[in-house]
Motif scaffolding. Structure first.
Motif, PDB file in Angstrom:
ATOM      1  N   ALA A 145      -6.949   2.380   5.936  1.00 41.15           N
ATOM      2  CA  ALA A 145      -8.088   2.264   5.406  1.00 41.15           C
ATOM      3  C   ALA A 145      -8.138   4.335   4.913  1.00 41.15           C
ATOM      4  CB  ALA A 145      -8.922   1.942   5.344  1.00 41.15           C
ATOM      5  N   VAL A 159      -7.326  -1.371   0.201  1.00 44.43           N
ATOM      6  CA  VAL A 159      -7.858  -0.575   0.698  1.00 44.43           C
ATOM      7  C   VAL A 159      -9.010  -0.767   1.607  1.00 44.43           C
ATOM      8  CG1 VAL A 159      -8.842   1.351   1.277  1.00 44.43           C
ATOM      9  CG2 VAL A 159      -6.850   1.846  -0.359  1.00 44.43           C
ATOM     10  N   LEU A 189       0.331  -0.976   0.204  1.00 47.61           N
ATOM     11  CA  LEU A 189      -0.078   0.052   0.223  1.00 47.61           C
ATOM     12  C   LEU A 189       1.244   1.129  -0.183  1.00 47.61           C
ATOM     13  CD1 LEU A 189      -2.579   1.313  -0.363  1.00 47.61           C
ATOM     14  CD2 LEU A 189      -2.689   1.151   2.713  1.00 47.61           C
ATOM     15  N   GLY A 200      -4.829   5.958   3.440  1.00 47.64           N
ATOM     16  CA  GLY A 200      -4.353   4.912   2.264  1.00 47.64           C
ATOM     17  C   GLY A 200      -5.403   5.323   0.699  1.00 47.64           C
ATOM     18  N   TRP A 201      -6.652   6.091   1.055  1.00 50.96           N
ATOM     19  CA  TRP A 201      -7.469   6.107   0.544  1.00 50.96           C
ATOM     20  C   TRP A 201      -7.424   8.016  -0.139  1.00 50.96           C
ATOM     21  CZ3 TRP A 201     -10.612   3.628  -3.341  1.00 50.96           C
ATOM     22  CH2 TRP A 201     -11.760   4.780  -3.809  1.00 50.96           C
ATOM     23  N   LYS A 232      -5.874  -0.285  -5.819  1.00 49.98           N
ATOM     24  CA  LYS A 232      -5.262   0.240  -4.682  1.00 49.98           C
ATOM     25  C   LYS A 232      -6.482  -0.076  -3.658  1.00 49.98           C
ATOM     26  CE  LYS A 232      -5.693   4.712  -3.457  1.00 49.98           C
ATOM     27  NZ  LYS A 232      -5.125   5.588  -2.937  1.00 49.98           N
TER      28      LYS A 232
END
Length: 426
Positions: free
Chosen positions: A118, A198, A60, A121-122, A194
């Motif tokens: 999460a 996530v 990630l 990462g988004w 991705k």
């Protein structure tokens, strides 16, 4: 409340737990507690697989273009953060009447931290994403330390001595099914983007929250001894020769946890492209857990020190076999490296099951938290030292590092035979 030990009168939950544990259970509360332990542990173990720093989080951070230096910090943050603070948390655990609440709080915080990872990462990129994910992982690791320092004490209070390994082993095998499906999705190529990764991390967060909810319903009697575990208490614990030997054995066997990435590097040198994919190590670990965790747990209920010895020898043999394949030019074969990883992870899960059962059975009932904290804090320090040594050896070659880990595993397995027999003591 006791019940008659006949199938006709046993409750459904009691019967299931009895089958899992391999023997009759004469207490309904323990039967219910066993199932709650299994459900909670299964959810948290799935979460661990979905958010594995060695694989998932590293991928990630690469996907969000975080600096390579931050990627290298992920595993040390996760491992040391989960172990080193335990000696300080044990005092608080010892003072709690019902120590399940520390585990509940720790699991809930891990869930929140995973959801934060999460979200980062988004929505974030580059350095900002890397810093946010590392910070959330540090919080997750600290919460995991709280769960670890309290869990063995709660397990010892709520599940009988001859059934503890069965509970943790069954949970490990059950959880591995979920992680196995995740690994298959990764290898299939359907999760290269991705977004699915996530989403998987977010699911891990929800599972931790669910585990906290289930564990909160555990039927735990209040502890009579609620004195804090001060520095003097820890010094007293360290005077226990059996515990010191256990720490040394467990320290040598951290090689089973540190070796897999170097085995992957060795395989990549052999030309096995599959092992370069995100899901390969996840798949090997999940499959190994599925076929071995329950078996190791049941064997640990009989003799956890022998399981530690067998696991150390199995890891050494696997690593030596992998080196032999590499020297023979066969490590790049489609079957060779996956088989080596599978064997190594079987040994790793044996170490995990046996070390937990040994410590719970060996430690005095009123000092389990202190024994756990001292052991885990020492292992956190040893893990950092052995990890650094492995990194130095890998500068020569992955094979050199693996040779060193094989020697440590063999030494740990041999020394485990000199541990006192814990079963029947706790």
């Amino acid at each position: 409340m006791s019940v008659t030990r006949t199938p006709e009168t046993a409750q459904a939950t009691q019967g299931l737990f009895a089958r899992i544990a391999g023997e009759d259970v004469d207490d309904r509360a323990e039967a219910r507690n066993g199932l709650r332990h299994i459900a909670s542990l299964s959810l948290t173990k799935i979460s661990d697989g979905l958010i594995d720093p060695k694989l998932v989080l590293s991928w990630l951070l690469s996907a969000v273009a975080a600096p390579a230096a931050l990627i290298g910090l992920l595993v040390p943050i996760r491992e040391a953060g989960a172990l080193l603070p335990q000696v300080f948390l044990a005092d608080r655990a010892q003072r709690m009447a019902r120590r399940k609440w520390m585990w509940v709080a720790g699991s809930a915080v891990q869930g929140g931290a995973a959801l934060t990872i999460a979200a980062a990462g988004w929505w974030l990129q580059g350095l900002a994403a890397g810093l946010a994910i590392c910070a959330a992982l540090a919080v997750l690791a600290l919460a995991r330390a709280a769960c670890s320092v309290s869990y063995k004490d709660v397990l010892g209070k709520t599940v009988g001595e001859t059934r503890r390994g069965a509970v943790t082993g069954f949970a490990g095998s059950a959880a591995s099914v979920g992680v196995l499906l995740f690994a298959l999705l990764l290898i299939s190529g359907l999760m290269e983007a991705k977004a699915p990764v996530v989403i998987a991390i977010a699911v891990a967060g929800l599972f931790w929250l669910g585990a906290a909810t289930i564990f909160a319903t555990l039927e735990e009697a209040p502890s009579e001894d609620r004195e804090g575990a001060d520095a003097h208490a820890f010094r007293e614990v360290l005077r226990d020769g059996g515990l010191r030997r256990f720490i040394l054995v467990r320290g040598l066997l951290v090689s089973t946890a540190l070796a897999p990435p170097y085995l992957v590097l060795l395989a990549q040198q052999g030309g096995d492209a599959l092992l370069g994919q995100l899901g390969a190590l996840v798949l090997a670990s999940a499959a190994a857990s599925f076929v071995s965790s329950y078996v190791w747990g049941r064997l640990s209920d009989r003799s956890s020190r022998l399981v530690l010895a067998l696991s150390g020898v199995a890891a050494a043999v696997t690593l030596i076999g992998a080196l032999a394949l590499a020297w023979g030019g066969l490590i790049g074969q489609v079957w060779a490296a996956p088989a080596a990883i599978f064997g190594l992870m079987v040994a790793y899960h044996g170490v995990r099951q046996a070390r937990s059962v040994w410590l719970v059975d060996y430690a005095p009932e009123d000092a389990r938290a202190a024994y756990t904290a001292v052991s885990n804090t020492a292992i956190g320090i040893i893990l950092l030292a052995v990890g650094a040594a492995g990194g130095l050896l890998s500068m020569l070659s992955p094979a050199t590092a693996l040779g060193g880990f094989a020697g440590l595993a063999l030494a740990g397995g041999g020394l485990a035979l000199r541990l006192p027999e814990a079963e029947g003591k706790g």
